[in-house]
Scaffold this motif. Structure first.
Motif, PDB file in Angstrom:
ATOM      1  N   CYS A  52       0.744  -1.157  -0.194  1.00  0.00           N
ATOM      2  CA  CYS A  52      -0.035  -0.188   0.089  1.00  0.00           C
ATOM      3  C   CYS A  52       0.925   1.397   0.048  1.00  0.00           C
ATOM      4  O   CYS A  52       0.494   2.303  -0.675  1.00  0.00           O
ATOM      5  CB  CYS A  52      -0.922   0.061   1.244  1.00  0.00           C
ATOM      6  N   PHE A  55       2.997   1.219  -3.761  1.00  0.00           N
ATOM      7  CA  PHE A  55       1.903   1.584  -4.902  1.00  0.00           C
ATOM      8  C   PHE A  55       1.251   2.557  -4.709  1.00  0.00           C
ATOM      9  O   PHE A  55       0.765   3.470  -5.584  1.00  0.00           O
ATOM     10  CB  PHE A  55       1.217   0.137  -5.074  1.00  0.00           C
ATOM     11  N   GLY A  56       0.809   2.981  -3.441  1.00  0.00           N
ATOM     12  CA  GLY A  56      -0.047   3.898  -3.039  1.00  0.00           C
ATOM     13  C   GLY A  56       0.705   5.361  -3.321  1.00  0.00           C
ATOM     14  O   GLY A  56       0.207   6.182  -3.971  1.00  0.00           O
ATOM     15  N   GLU A  59       1.299   5.933  -6.993  1.00  0.00           N
ATOM     16  CA  GLU A  59      -0.256   6.417  -7.665  1.00  0.00           C
ATOM     17  C   GLU A  59      -0.443   7.921  -6.993  1.00  0.00           C
ATOM     18  O   GLU A  59      -1.028   8.567  -8.019  1.00  0.00           O
ATOM     19  CB  GLU A  59      -1.451   5.538  -6.720  1.00  0.00           C
ATOM     20  N   PHE A  94      -4.006  -2.875  -6.713  1.00  0.00           N
ATOM     21  CA  PHE A  94      -2.876  -2.129  -7.463  1.00  0.00           C
ATOM     22  C   PHE A  94      -2.480  -3.047  -8.612  1.00  0.00           C
ATOM     23  O   PHE A  94      -2.661  -4.278  -8.671  1.00  0.00           O
ATOM     24  CB  PHE A  94      -1.492  -2.106  -6.424  1.00  0.00           C
ATOM     25  N   TRP A  96       1.345  -3.425 -11.267  1.00  0.00           N
ATOM     26  CA  TRP A  96       2.759  -3.150 -11.131  1.00  0.00           C
ATOM     27  C   TRP A  96       3.024  -2.605 -12.625  1.00  0.00           C
ATOM     28  O   TRP A  96       1.963  -2.796 -13.522  1.00  0.00           O
ATOM     29  CB  TRP A  96       3.433  -4.071 -10.997  1.00  0.00           C
TER      30      TRP A  96
END
Length: 143
Positions: A52, A55-56, A59, A94, A96
């Motif tokens: 999280c 990837f968060g 993002e 998520f 990749w």
């Protein structure tokens, strides 16, 4: 990250580093992170937190995040764990960037860099016996 000028937001230390790097135009102003699990077991809550986070942040900053398996111990690794990790990342919502990467694909390059660093006296090989290294290393409670 687009935040209205009249709205201040508290940043954690990682976000502060990202913001500083963006201001200094490091990496041409792009954010590219990675999640590097070892494919030797199923993921736990700490992995979920890292997924999280990495990837968060990618993002949030319109960046990218790679899935790069740290497959440095083939005896303990299994395709079952690779597949499970991919499923867990997707389950958390998520995706990749590009394709999954594997550290083992870069072993020769990493080895060559290590040799170069040793030749330039930026690194060394410690060839002492394991017992001596262990004795010199210390423990968390004493040096």
């Amino acid at each position: 990250m687009d935040i209205p000028e009249n709205e201040k937001r508290s940043l954690n230390f990682i976000e502060s580093i990202i913001e500083e790097n963006l201001l200094e135009k490091k990496n041409e102003g792009r954010i590219h992170l990675r999640f590097p699990p070892e494919p030797n077991g199923y993921l736990h809550i700490g992995h979920a937190k890292s997924i999280c986070l990495n990837f968060g942040l990618a993002e949030s900053y319109n960046g990218l995040c790679n899935l790069r398996f740290d497959d440095t111990n083939p005896e303990k690794e299994d395709v079952e764990y690779v597949d499970s990790i991919k499923e867990d990342i997707e389950w958390l919502g998520f995706k990749w960037h590009d394709k999954p990467y594997y550290a083992s694909d870069y072993f020769q390059q990493l080895y060559d860099w290590a040799v170069d660093m040793i030749k330039r006296s930026k690194a060394y090989v410690d060839d002492q016996p394991q017992e001596v290294i262990r004795e010199q290393r210390g423990v968390p409670t004493s040096p």
